[in-house]
Design a protein around this motif. Structure first.
Motif, PDB file in Angstrom:
ATOM      1  N   SER A  36       0.831  -1.196   0.000  1.00  0.00           N
ATOM      2  CA  SER A  36       0.000   0.000   0.000  1.00  0.00           C
ATOM      3  C   SER A  36       0.869   1.251   0.000  1.00  0.00           C
ATOM      4  O   SER A  36       0.599   2.199  -0.729  1.00  0.00           O
ATOM      5  N   CYS A  67       2.125   2.108  -3.342  1.00  0.00           N
ATOM      6  CA  CYS A  67       1.107   2.607  -4.267  1.00  0.00           C
ATOM      7  C   CYS A  67       0.740   4.065  -4.008  1.00  0.00           C
ATOM      8  O   CYS A  67       0.635   4.853  -4.956  1.00  0.00           O
ATOM      9  N   ILE A  68       0.523   4.435  -2.768  1.00  0.00           N
ATOM     10  CA  ILE A  68      -0.123   5.721  -2.458  1.00  0.00           C
ATOM     11  C   ILE A  68       0.669   6.956  -2.869  1.00  0.00           C
ATOM     12  O   ILE A  68       0.104   8.020  -2.981  1.00  0.00           O
ATOM     13  N   CYS A  77      -1.092  -2.628  -7.175  1.00  0.00           N
ATOM     14  CA  CYS A  77      -1.545  -1.237  -7.224  1.00  0.00           C
ATOM     15  C   CYS A  77      -2.638  -1.059  -8.275  1.00  0.00           C
ATOM     16  O   CYS A  77      -2.584  -1.643  -9.351  1.00  0.00           O
ATOM     17  N   ASN A 112      -9.568  10.128   0.182  1.00  0.00           N
ATOM     18  CA  ASN A 112      -9.033   8.882  -0.369  1.00  0.00           C
ATOM     19  C   ASN A 112      -7.877   9.165  -1.312  1.00  0.00           C
ATOM     20  O   ASN A 112      -7.736  10.253  -1.836  1.00  0.00           O
ATOM     21  N   ARG A 113      -7.064   8.170  -1.538  1.00  0.00           N
ATOM     22  CA  ARG A 113      -5.965   8.271  -2.498  1.00  0.00           C
ATOM     23  C   ARG A 113      -6.342   7.479  -3.745  1.00  0.00           C
ATOM     24  O   ARG A 113      -6.790   6.352  -3.642  1.00  0.00           O
ATOM     25  N   ASP A 136      -3.870   2.979  -4.819  1.00  0.00           N
ATOM     26  CA  ASP A 136      -3.766   2.158  -3.615  1.00  0.00           C
ATOM     27  C   ASP A 136      -3.830   0.704  -4.062  1.00  0.00           C
ATOM     28  O   ASP A 136      -3.938   0.423  -5.243  1.00  0.00           O
ATOM     29  N   ASN A 183      -7.717  -2.370  -1.151  1.00  0.00           N
ATOM     30  CA  ASN A 183      -8.132  -1.170  -0.424  1.00  0.00           C
ATOM     31  C   ASN A 183      -9.119  -0.330  -1.221  1.00  0.00           C
ATOM     32  O   ASN A 183      -9.943   0.379  -0.645  1.00  0.00           O
TER      33      ASN A 183
END
Length: 99
Positions: free
Chosen positions: A39, A42-43, A58, A71-72, A75, A79
């Protein structure tokens, strides 16, 4: 002699149970750490292309106002499911259909 064998069997069963429990706990802990590491990979990504090529887990949410809720967009797929509409999740393993 018979009671010693019975005692030894009980000891072996107890050791096996403890060892099995430790293995299960370690597996669960490893899975959680791996998910957090993925995670975090990815973010930090700012574009869809950068996101989906950075790690196999991702994915990118292309929903218009998705980031307004804190939120992103990039992710892990796990998620994003439930936060982003399924049709708006871009993931290398996604299927594209012409309607």
């Amino acid at each position: 002699m018979q009671s010693y064998r019975g005692f030894r069997k009980m000891e072996l069963r107890r050791h096996f149970t403890v060892l099995s429990s430790v293995i299960i706990i370690l597996h669960v802990a490893h899975s959680q750490v791996a998910e957090k590491l993925t995670s975090s990979q990815c973010i930090s990504k700012k574009s869809c292309g950068e996101c989906i090529t950075s790690h196999p887990e991702c994915a990118w949410c292309s929903e218009e106002d998705f980031e307004n809720g804190g939120n992103r967009r990039c992710d892990t797929i796990g998620n994003l499911i439930g936060k982003c509409s399924r049709g708006e999740i871009v993931h290398p393993n996604s299927k594209m259909e012409n309607l």
